[in-house]
Each structure stands twice: as structure tokens, then as C-alpha cells.
Design a protein around this motif. Structure first.
Motif, PDB file in Angstrom:
ATOM      1  N   HIS A  18      -9.323 -22.168   3.217  1.00 46.15           N
ATOM      2  CA  HIS A  18      -8.219 -22.398   4.159  1.00 46.15           C
ATOM      3  C   HIS A  18      -7.802 -23.866   4.189  1.00 46.15           C
ATOM      4  O   HIS A  18      -6.626 -24.170   4.388  1.00 46.15           O
ATOM      5  CB  HIS A  18      -8.592 -21.901   5.558  1.00 46.15           C
ATOM      6  CG  HIS A  18      -8.468 -20.429   5.680  1.00 46.15           C
ATOM      7  ND1 HIS A  18      -7.272 -19.777   5.822  1.00 46.15           N
ATOM      8  CD2 HIS A  18      -9.413 -19.447   5.641  1.00 46.15           C
ATOM      9  CE1 HIS A  18      -7.462 -18.479   5.870  1.00 46.15           C
ATOM     10  NE2 HIS A  18      -8.757 -18.244   5.765  1.00 46.15           N
ATOM     11  N   ASP A  22      -3.794 -24.892   3.415  1.00 46.17           N
ATOM     12  CA  ASP A  22      -3.062 -25.300   4.612  1.00 46.17           C
ATOM     13  C   ASP A  22      -1.950 -26.275   4.235  1.00 46.17           C
ATOM     14  O   ASP A  22      -2.224 -27.369   3.755  1.00 46.17           O
ATOM     15  CB  ASP A  22      -4.025 -25.947   5.619  1.00 46.17           C
ATOM     16  CG  ASP A  22      -3.343 -26.275   6.927  1.00 46.17           C
ATOM     17  OD1 ASP A  22      -2.491 -25.487   7.365  1.00 46.17           O
ATOM     18  OD2 ASP A  22      -3.663 -27.330   7.502  1.00 46.17           O
ATOM     19  N   ILE A  59      -9.672 -23.587  12.446  1.00 44.11           N
ATOM     20  CA  ILE A  59     -10.779 -22.633  12.502  1.00 44.11           C
ATOM     21  C   ILE A  59     -12.006 -23.348  13.064  1.00 44.11           C
ATOM     22  O   ILE A  59     -12.286 -24.485  12.690  1.00 44.11           O
ATOM     23  CB  ILE A  59     -11.136 -22.085  11.106  1.00 44.11           C
ATOM     24  CG1 ILE A  59      -9.923 -21.439  10.440  1.00 44.11           C
ATOM     25  CG2 ILE A  59     -12.301 -21.101  11.184  1.00 44.11           C
ATOM     26  CD1 ILE A  59     -10.139 -21.124   8.960  1.00 44.11           C
ATOM     27  N   ASP A  73      -9.674 -19.079  15.828  1.00 40.87           N
ATOM     28  CA  ASP A  73      -9.174 -18.616  14.544  1.00 40.87           C
ATOM     29  C   ASP A  73      -7.656 -18.676  14.555  1.00 40.87           C
ATOM     30  O   ASP A  73      -7.003 -17.850  15.185  1.00 40.87           O
ATOM     31  CB  ASP A  73      -9.660 -17.191  14.274  1.00 40.87           C
ATOM     32  CG  ASP A  73      -9.271 -16.677  12.903  1.00 40.87           C
ATOM     33  OD1 ASP A  73      -8.516 -17.367  12.182  1.00 40.87           O
ATOM     34  OD2 ASP A  73      -9.720 -15.575  12.540  1.00 40.87           O
ATOM     35  N   THR A  75      -5.797 -18.390  11.818  1.00 38.11           N
ATOM     36  CA  THR A  75      -5.334 -17.860  10.540  1.00 38.11           C
ATOM     37  C   THR A  75      -4.578 -16.551  10.740  1.00 38.11           C
ATOM     38  O   THR A  75      -4.690 -15.917  11.781  1.00 38.11           O
ATOM     39  CB  THR A  75      -6.509 -17.620   9.573  1.00 38.11           C
ATOM     40  OG1 THR A  75      -7.317 -16.542  10.062  1.00 38.11           O
ATOM     41  CG2 THR A  75      -7.352 -18.874   9.409  1.00 38.11           C
ATOM     42  N   GLU A  76      -3.862 -16.159   9.718  1.00 35.96           N
ATOM     43  CA  GLU A  76      -3.063 -14.939   9.811  1.00 35.96           C
ATOM     44  C   GLU A  76      -3.905 -13.682   9.603  1.00 35.96           C
ATOM     45  O   GLU A  76      -3.802 -12.726  10.364  1.00 35.96           O
ATOM     46  CB  GLU A  76      -1.943 -14.990   8.761  1.00 35.96           C
ATOM     47  CG  GLU A  76      -0.946 -13.872   8.889  1.00 35.96           C
ATOM     48  CD  GLU A  76       0.240 -14.053   7.959  1.00 35.96           C
ATOM     49  OE1 GLU A  76       0.740 -13.032   7.473  1.00 35.96           O
ATOM     50  OE2 GLU A  76       0.654 -15.200   7.726  1.00 35.96           O
TER      51      GLU A  76
END
Length: 111
Positions: A18, A22, A59, A73, A75-76
Motif C-alpha cells: 500500500h 499510494d 493503515i 483501515d 483502503t478500498e
């Protein structure tokens, strides 16, 4: 390999991934923070955007009492899903961003 060593490797791999994907501007830096002694792991972005100081945690994951606690979290797809894809059982994942009383309504560990 013992379970906790494997969990540490999975978490570090996911967070490193990640960090690499990003998208940040030239004045922003995204990096991982791995406290392997205390079992605290984060992806953090810091820098400047449009003249404003920016700081944020994408995260945050901890390991406590043999379980993976997802504290935050952003994130997708979700870190929990990525861990499941790697073979981590749901009973070893705590969605700590849910209130303790609400965790029993998820398919994951309560604590």
C-alpha cells in the motif's frame, strides 16, 4: 514457521504494497512504520499540499494476544480481506475500529 511470525510477515507485506501504490504529490512522502518489538505497524503520509501541512495514517495494525487488531483501515478493499486472502482466519482478526459492543455482529473476532 509459527503463527505470529507469519502474521508479521503478512502485515509488513500488505503495508509495504500500500505504501508503494499510494499516490502522493511531490511534496508528500508515504512510508511504513514497523515497530516489530511492540507489534505496531502503520502506513503514514506526511508533507505539504496547497500550502497546508498534511499528515495522515492510511493503515494502522497491531498484534495483541495472538490476534491481528486493525485499528484503522483507509483502503478500498480492506486489510482484513487481504489477510483472509493470505489464509488468516477471521477469528484471528479484530476490527478494532468498530465499537466493542458492535464487534459481535461481524464475522470477525470480538477481542
Amino acid at each position: 514457521m509459527d503463527k505470529l511470525t507469519l502474521y508479521r510477515q503478512h502485515i509488513q507485506s500488505i503495508l509495504t504494497y500500500h505504501c508503494q501504490i499510494d499516490p502522493v504529490g511531490e511534496a508528500m512522502e508515504t512510508y511504513t512504520v514497523f515497530d516489530t518489538r511492540g507489534d505496531h505497524y502503520q502506513v503514514v503520509s506526511v508533507g505539504w499540499e496547497d500550502g497546508f501541512r498534511m499528515y495522515g495514517c492510511l493503515i494502522h495494525v497491531d498484534i495483541k494476544d495472538g490476534k491481528i487488531w486493525i485499528q484503522y483501515d483507509g483502503t478500498e478493499y480492506s486489510v482484513a480481506n487481504e489477510l483472509i486472502d493470505l489464509g488468516v482466519p477471521k477469528q484471528d482478526i479484530v476490527l478494532a475500529y468498530h465499537a466493542p459492543y458492535a464487534r459481535k455482529y461481524t464475522e470477525f473476532a470480538v477481542s
